[in-house]
Scaffold this active site. Structure first.
Site, short mmCIF file in Angstrom:
data_model
loop_
_atom_site.label_atom_id
_atom_site.label_comp_id
_atom_site.label_asym_id
_atom_site.label_seq_id
_atom_site.Cartn_x
_atom_site.Cartn_y
_atom_site.Cartn_z
N LYS A 24 -7.78 11.47 -6.01
CA LYS A 24 -7.49 10.10 -5.61
C LYS A 24 -8.94 9.22 -5.70
O LYS A 24 -9.88 9.76 -5.11
CB LYS A 24 -6.85 9.95 -4.06
CG LYS A 24 -6.63 8.62 -3.62
CD LYS A 24 -5.83 8.49 -2.42
CE LYS A 24 -5.52 6.88 -1.71
NZ LYS A 24 -4.81 6.21 -2.88
N HIS A 68 -5.48 13.27 1.11
CA HIS A 68 -4.95 12.87 -0.23
C HIS A 68 -5.52 13.90 -1.09
O HIS A 68 -6.66 14.64 -0.86
CB HIS A 68 -5.27 11.64 -0.79
CG HIS A 68 -4.42 10.55 -0.07
ND1 HIS A 68 -4.69 9.88 0.96
CD2 HIS A 68 -3.15 9.98 -0.58
CE1 HIS A 68 -3.73 9.00 1.39
NE2 HIS A 68 -2.83 8.98 0.58
N ALA A 92 0.69 -1.29 -0.05
CA ALA A 92 0.01 0.11 0.16
C ALA A 92 1.05 1.17 0.16
O ALA A 92 0.28 2.58 -0.55
CB ALA A 92 -0.81 -0.03 1.15
N1 LIG Z 1 2.03 1.76 -3.25
C1 LIG Z 1 2.28 3.11 -3.14
O1 LIG Z 1 3.44 3.42 -2.51
C2 LIG Z 1 1.72 4.02 -3.84
C3 LIG Z 1 2.03 5.32 -4.15
C4 LIG Z 1 1.12 6.22 -4.78
C5 LIG Z 1 0.06 5.76 -5.32
N2 LIG Z 1 -0.32 4.59 -5.29
C6 LIG Z 1 -1.68 3.89 -5.89
O2 LIG Z 1 -1.12 3.97 -7.27
C7 LIG Z 1 -2.30 3.86 -8.09
C8 LIG Z 1 -2.15 5.01 -9.02
O3 LIG Z 1 -2.05 6.15 -8.36
P1 LIG Z 1 -1.69 7.56 -9.18
O4 LIG Z 1 -1.51 8.74 -8.08
O5 LIG Z 1 -0.27 7.24 -10.07
O6 LIG Z 1 -2.92 7.88 -9.97
P2 LIG Z 1 -3.23 8.62 -11.46
O7 LIG Z 1 -2.41 9.66 -11.56
O8 LIG Z 1 -4.78 8.68 -11.67
O9 LIG Z 1 -2.66 7.34 -12.48
C9 LIG Z 1 -3.38 6.35 -12.91
C10 LIG Z 1 -2.87 5.94 -14.34
O10 LIG Z 1 -3.40 4.39 -14.67
C11 LIG Z 1 -3.62 4.11 -15.93
N3 LIG Z 1 -4.17 3.27 -16.28
C12 LIG Z 1 -5.65 2.85 -15.86
N4 LIG Z 1 -5.78 1.87 -16.32
C13 LIG Z 1 -4.83 1.30 -17.12
C14 LIG Z 1 -4.53 0.15 -17.87
N5 LIG Z 1 -5.37 -0.83 -17.98
N6 LIG Z 1 -3.18 0.11 -18.40
C15 LIG Z 1 -2.25 0.99 -18.00
N7 LIG Z 1 -2.54 2.10 -17.56
C16 LIG Z 1 -3.62 2.25 -17.03
C17 LIG Z 1 -4.42 5.81 -16.39
O11 LIG Z 1 -4.10 6.21 -17.56
P3 LIG Z 1 -4.52 7.33 -18.42
O12 LIG Z 1 -4.09 8.58 -17.71
O13 LIG Z 1 -4.39 7.01 -19.84
O14 LIG Z 1 -6.16 7.09 -18.04
C18 LIG Z 1 -3.47 6.74 -15.41
O15 LIG Z 1 -2.49 7.23 -15.91
C19 LIG Z 1 -3.58 4.28 -7.15
O16 LIG Z 1 -4.04 3.26 -6.80
C20 LIG Z 1 -2.75 4.93 -5.86
O17 LIG Z 1 -3.49 4.52 -4.64
C21 LIG Z 1 0.32 3.67 -4.45
#
Ligand SMILES: NC(=O)c1ccc[n+]([C@@H]2O[C@H](COP(=O)([O-])OP(=O)(O)OC[C@H]3O[C@@H](n4cnc5c(N)ncnc54)[C@H](OP(=O)(O)O)[C@@H]3O)[C@@H](O)[C@H]2O)c1
Length: 226
Positions: free
Chosen positions: A139, A135, A103
């Site tokens: 989010k 956040h 997470a």
């Molecule tokens: N574990 C950790 O340390 C950590 C840290 C930060 C975030 N997270 C988690 O990571 C996730 C992403 O966070 P974020 O802040 O980067 O979100 P974000 O900016 O909304 O990015 C999500 C991306 O996923 C892409 N996407 C959706 N479906 C896809 C698919 N089938 N194949 C490839 N790409 C796809 C979207 O593309 P489009 O732009 O083209 O729609 C978007 O660019 C969330 O669940 C967040 O809670 C975890």
């Protein structure tokens, strides 16, 4: 290593940047290029060491299913799918693949978890507790995966089920608080991420660690080794 990053969002884009800086060959796919995991063909997956997923709670399970069935090692940073953890674990074990999820991939948060585990003893000494998480407004899941993990850890240590309050506002990268309150005093533990760099570095180090391994791993159990 040859890495594939799924998701070119706020975190995925930074993961790709950090991986390149650390000398890896990186390809990145965004949503339109990978509808229902269609881009994850055997040909595309074959040369890769690890696939890293930072997508959405809706997309991640299809990505996991295809990669695990192809026995491709995977690091999953995406949150919001943990109701499916037992099924994914069985899938990974049946396929004898390598899988690491978390997470929160930042070292700071994992140190914060250690401090929280210790402080949670207060809940057996007359304190009550609350968890707060803040956040950015975009989010998609609430409460955050990190807050959920904090809640589970506190329950394991103290037996108490703490309420989580979520705030979605502005550009907040990620703030988590554990507040323990008694008639005599209040204990505040807070982690406040300044940028996504800690997550991205943790994810790339996790991929380096996972390459060539089989098994089902939680980042919080392995981060000290990275
Ligand atoms: N574990 C950790 O340390 C950590 C840290 C930060 C975030 N997270 C988690 O990571 C996730 C992403 O966070 P974020 O802040 O980067 O979100 P974000 O900016 O909304 O990015 C999500 C991306 O996923 C892409 N996407 C959706 N479906 C896809 C698919 N089938 N194949 C490839 N790409 C796809 C979207 O593309 P489009 O732009 O083209 O729609 C978007 O660019 C969330 O669940 C967040 O809670 C975890």
């Amino acid at each position: 290593m040859k890495l594939l990053v799924l998701g070119r969002g706020k975190t995925g884009a930074l993961v790709a940047e950090v991986a390149q800086r650390r000398g890896h060959q990186v390809e990145v796919l965004r949503a339109a290029e990978n509808i229902h995991a269609a881009a994850l063909t055997p040909q595309r997956l074959a040369p890769l060491e690890v696939v890293i997923d930072f997508t959405t709670p809706h997309a991640v399970l299809e990505n996991i299913e295809v990669c695990v069935h192809a026995r491709k090692n995977m690091v999953v940073g995406t949150t919001g799918w943990y109701g499916e953890l037992p099924r994914v674990r069985r899938m990974v074990e049946d396929a004898a693949a390598g899988f690491l999820y978390g997470a929160n991939f930042s070292r700071g948060v994992n140190l914060f978890f250690d401090a929280a585990r210790m402080a949670a003893a207060a809940l057996r000494r007359g304190y009550s507790g609350r968890i707060f998480e803040r956040h950015h407004a975009h989010k998609k899941d609430a409460p955050s995966g990190t807050a959920g993990q904090l809640q589970r850890m506190v329950r394991e240590v103290s037996g108490a089920e703490l309420e989580i309050t979520s705030f979605r506002e502005g550009d907040v990268v990620g703030m988590h608080e554990l507040v323990l309150d008694s008639p005599a005093d209040t204990i505040y533990l807070c982690h406040d991420a300044k940028s996504r760099l800690g997550f991205a570095e943790g994810a790339v180090r996790a991929a380096e660690w996972l390459a060539g391994k089989t098994g089902f791993f939680d980042f919080r159990d392995v981060w000290r080794e990275l």
